[in-house]
Enzyme design. Structure first.
Site, PDB file in Angstrom:
ATOM      1  CB  CYS A  14      -1.001  -0.010   1.153  1.00 11.58           C
ATOM      2  SG  CYS A  14      -0.305   0.140   2.814  1.00 11.58           S
TER       3      CYS A  14
ATOM      4  NE  ARG B  62      -4.576   1.243   1.534  1.00 10.73           N
ATOM      5  CZ  ARG B  62      -4.434   1.921   0.397  1.00 10.73           C
ATOM      6  NH1 ARG B  62      -5.338   1.807  -0.557  1.00 10.73           N
ATOM      7  NH2 ARG B  62      -3.391   2.708   0.217  1.00 10.73           N
TER       8      ARG B  62
ATOM      9  CG  ASP C  65      -5.254   5.061   2.786  1.00 12.81           C
ATOM     10  OD1 ASP C  65      -5.386   4.667   3.967  1.00 12.81           O
ATOM     11  OD2 ASP C  65      -4.231   5.629   2.369  1.00 12.81           O
TER      12      ASP C  65
END
Length: 160
Positions: free
Chosen positions: A8, A14, A127
């Site tokens: 990420c 994440r 996100d």
């Protein structure tokens, strides 16, 4: 051995969650010796830090403890990993931009390509960094599904 890298932006929300979920699923099946799992970010904002406190809190609420320390993607990761799963299209382009061969490019895929519902395949994992708690749970649910499908995919490949 299957070597999987989750990516990420900062490696604090994440991708460490995906790493933790995948590692737990592998451990629950007793196939740890068949996998190497890691995560990283495309940016250097949080190198050495634990995952975001909200990510860790949400993971704990779901029975998962995250201990990963953030690191940045390195082009040598193309050689060290068989499968590079990126959380969103912007970071995927950053990873692809560091590829030096067709073999490298073929290792890179979006995480949600492992959604069962076709309409969700190729969609970004959102996100949750700037959102509220519901965003962290949404990401947990997405990654739980996708890592389950990813694990099935790799276990089938190992069997064949």
């Amino acid at each position: 051995m299957r070597k999987i890298l989750f990516v990420c932006l900062g490696n604090i929300c994440r991708s460490p969650l995906a790493e933790g979920l995948m590692s737990e699923k592998i451990a629950n099946l007793g196939v740890e010796d068949q996998f190497k799992i890691d995560s990283c970010g495309t940016a250097d904002y949080h190198i050495g830090e634990l995952p975001d406190e909200r990510t860790r809190e949400n993971a704990l609420q779901n029975g998962l403890e995250l201990k990963h320390r953030a690191r940045q993607f390195d082009p040598s990761d193309f050689k060290r990993f068989d499968h590079i799963l990126v959380m969103d299209s912007v970071n995927k382009m950053k990873i692809i931009g560091q590829a030096t061969s067709e073999e490298h490019l073929q290792k890179v895929q979006l995480m949600r390509d492992f959604e069962q519902e076709i309409s969700l395949q190729g969609v970004d994992v959102p996100d949750p960094y700037y959102g509220g708690n519901e965003g962290f749970q949404n990401v947990y649910d997405i990654l739980d599904r996708c890592t389950e499908n990813l694990l099935s995919y790799h276990l089938q490949a190992i069997e064949n």
